[in-house]
Design a protein around this motif. Structure first.
Motif, PDB file in Angstrom:
ATOM      1  N   GLY A 160       4.568   5.179  -9.397  1.00  0.00           N
ATOM      2  CA  GLY A 160       5.599   4.164  -9.616  1.00  0.00           C
ATOM      3  C   GLY A 160       6.602   4.083  -8.480  1.00  0.00           C
ATOM      4  N   GLU A 161       7.107   5.242  -8.028  1.00  0.00           N
ATOM      5  CA  GLU A 161       8.084   5.236  -6.942  1.00  0.00           C
ATOM      6  C   GLU A 161       7.443   4.769  -5.642  1.00  0.00           C
ATOM      7  N   ALA A 162       6.232   5.219  -5.365  1.00  0.00           N
ATOM      8  CA  ALA A 162       5.550   4.808  -4.136  1.00  0.00           C
ATOM      9  C   ALA A 162       5.338   3.294  -4.123  1.00  0.00           C
ATOM     10  N   ASN A 163       4.909   2.742  -5.235  1.00  0.00           N
ATOM     11  CA  ASN A 163       4.692   1.293  -5.309  1.00  0.00           C
ATOM     12  C   ASN A 163       6.008   0.523  -5.181  1.00  0.00           C
ATOM     13  N   ALA A 164       7.047   1.012  -5.835  1.00  0.00           N
ATOM     14  CA  ALA A 164       8.352   0.352  -5.755  1.00  0.00           C
ATOM     15  C   ALA A 164       8.885   0.387  -4.326  1.00  0.00           C
ATOM     16  N   LEU A 165       8.717   1.505  -3.642  1.00  0.00           N
ATOM     17  CA  LEU A 165       9.162   1.605  -2.253  1.00  0.00           C
ATOM     18  C   LEU A 165       8.391   0.639  -1.362  1.00  0.00           C
ATOM     19  N   HIS A 166       7.097   0.530  -1.592  1.00  0.00           N
ATOM     20  CA  HIS A 166       6.288  -0.405  -0.809  1.00  0.00           C
ATOM     21  C   HIS A 166       6.747  -1.839  -1.041  1.00  0.00           C
ATOM     22  N   GLU A 167       6.997  -2.197  -2.284  1.00  0.00           N
ATOM     23  CA  GLU A 167       7.475  -3.552  -2.597  1.00  0.00           C
ATOM     24  C   GLU A 167       8.811  -3.838  -1.919  1.00  0.00           C
ATOM     25  N   LYS A 168       9.712  -2.871  -1.917  1.00  0.00           N
ATOM     26  CA  LYS A 168      11.015  -3.047  -1.257  1.00  0.00           C
ATOM     27  C   LYS A 168      10.822  -3.242   0.239  1.00  0.00           C
ATOM     28  N   TYR A 169       9.928  -2.463   0.830  1.00  0.00           N
ATOM     29  CA  TYR A 169       9.659  -2.585   2.260  1.00  0.00           C
ATOM     30  C   TYR A 169       9.140  -3.988   2.597  1.00  0.00           C
ATOM     31  N   VAL A 170       8.147  -4.448   1.848  1.00  0.00           N
ATOM     32  CA  VAL A 170       7.558  -5.760   2.113  1.00  0.00           C
ATOM     33  C   VAL A 170       8.608  -6.862   1.953  1.00  0.00           C
ATOM     34  N   GLY A 171       9.395  -6.790   0.885  1.00  0.00           N
ATOM     35  CA  GLY A 171      10.442  -7.792   0.665  1.00  0.00           C
ATOM     36  C   GLY A 171      11.479  -7.783   1.769  1.00  0.00           C
ATOM     37  N   LEU A 172      11.900  -6.597   2.190  1.00  0.00           N
ATOM     38  CA  LEU A 172      12.894  -6.497   3.250  1.00  0.00           C
ATOM     39  C   LEU A 172      12.315  -7.005   4.570  1.00  0.00           C
ATOM     40  N   LYS A 173      11.090  -6.651   4.859  1.00  0.00           N
ATOM     41  CA  LYS A 173      10.466  -7.110   6.099  1.00  0.00           C
ATOM     42  C   LYS A 173      10.411  -8.633   6.129  1.00  0.00           C
ATOM     43  N   ASN A 174      10.049  -9.247   5.023  1.00  0.00           N
ATOM     44  CA  ASN A 174      10.012 -10.709   4.953  1.00  0.00           C
ATOM     45  C   ASN A 174      11.402 -11.304   5.145  1.00  0.00           C
ATOM     46  N   ASP A 175      12.394 -10.746   4.475  1.00  0.00           N
ATOM     47  CA  ASP A 175      13.771 -11.249   4.608  1.00  0.00           C
ATOM     48  C   ASP A 175      14.290 -11.098   6.028  1.00  0.00           C
ATOM     49  N   CYS A 176      13.964  -9.985   6.652  1.00  0.00           N
ATOM     50  CA  CYS A 176      14.478  -9.705   7.996  1.00  0.00           C
ATOM     51  C   CYS A 176      13.892 -10.634   9.054  1.00  0.00           C
ATOM     52  N   SER A 177      12.761 -11.248   8.754  1.00  0.00           N
ATOM     53  CA  SER A 177      12.174 -12.171   9.729  1.00  0.00           C
ATOM     54  C   SER A 177      13.061 -13.392   9.946  1.00  0.00           C
ATOM     55  N   SER A 178      13.928 -13.697   8.978  1.00  0.00           N
ATOM     56  CA  SER A 178      14.825 -14.847   9.139  1.00  0.00           C
ATOM     57  C   SER A 178      16.306 -14.487   9.039  1.00  0.00           C
ATOM     58  N   ASN A 179      16.615 -13.250   8.632  1.00  0.00           N
ATOM     59  CA  ASN A 179      18.013 -12.848   8.453  1.00  0.00           C
ATOM     60  C   ASN A 179      18.152 -11.362   8.798  1.00  0.00           C
ATOM     61  N   LEU A 180      18.658 -11.082   9.990  1.00  0.00           N
ATOM     62  CA  LEU A 180      18.755  -9.689  10.432  1.00  0.00           C
ATOM     63  C   LEU A 180      19.823  -8.886   9.707  1.00  0.00           C
ATOM     64  N   SER A 181      20.617  -9.520   8.856  1.00  0.00           N
ATOM     65  CA  SER A 181      21.569  -8.739   8.054  1.00  0.00           C
ATOM     66  C   SER A 181      21.089  -8.549   6.620  1.00  0.00           C
ATOM     67  N   ALA A 182      19.829  -8.817   6.380  1.00  0.00           N
ATOM     68  CA  ALA A 182      19.262  -8.605   5.049  1.00  0.00           C
ATOM     69  C   ALA A 182      19.238  -7.113   4.730  1.00  0.00           C
ATOM     70  N   SER A 183      19.233  -6.804   3.447  1.00  0.00           N
ATOM     71  CA  SER A 183      19.133  -5.403   3.018  1.00  0.00           C
ATOM     72  C   SER A 183      18.544  -5.350   1.621  1.00  0.00           C
TER      73      SER A 183
END
Length: 110
Positions: A59-82
């Motif tokens: 569960g934690e590994a999957n949740a961390l992966h989802e957060k990474y993917v979401g953040l990576k997508n957000d950061c492609s257009s907004n470098l202050s995303a978190s």
């Protein structure tokens, strides 16, 4: 990518925030920013998660992966995303064990 300590340094991708010298007794919410995803790619993240999955749990590994993917997508257009990530005591222990400097990617709460 080797499967030794350098590979686990990529754990900072998920835990690079507010880690104290002592491992907390409970899960801790931390905010991660774009500098983290700029340093660690998807292949590194996947390799590390496979290594730690048995320790931190599916569960934690999957949740961390989802957060990474979401953040990576957000950061492609907004470098202050978190993203706020919940890190278990087990993940904190792994970060400490491998000398990850988690303060390096800290983002202040807004």
């Amino acid at each position: 990518m080797s499967h030794g300590k350098p590979a686990l340094a990529a754990l900072s991708l998920f835990g690079a925030f507010f880690l104290s010298a002592a491992t907390p007794a409970t899960a801790q919410d931390v905010r991660i920013g774009c500098s983290l995803v700029q340093q660690y790619g998807g292949a590194e993240v996947n390799a590390v998660l496979e290594q730690v999955r048995s320790t931190v749990g599916e569960g934690e590994a999957n949740a961390l992966h989802e957060k990474y993917v979401g953040l990576k997508n957000d950061c492609s257009s907004n470098l202050s995303a978190s993203r706020v990530v919940r890190l278990s005591p087990a993940m904190h222990r792994l970060l400490t064990e491998y000398g990850v400097n988690v303060h390096r990617f800290a983002v202040l709460q807004r």
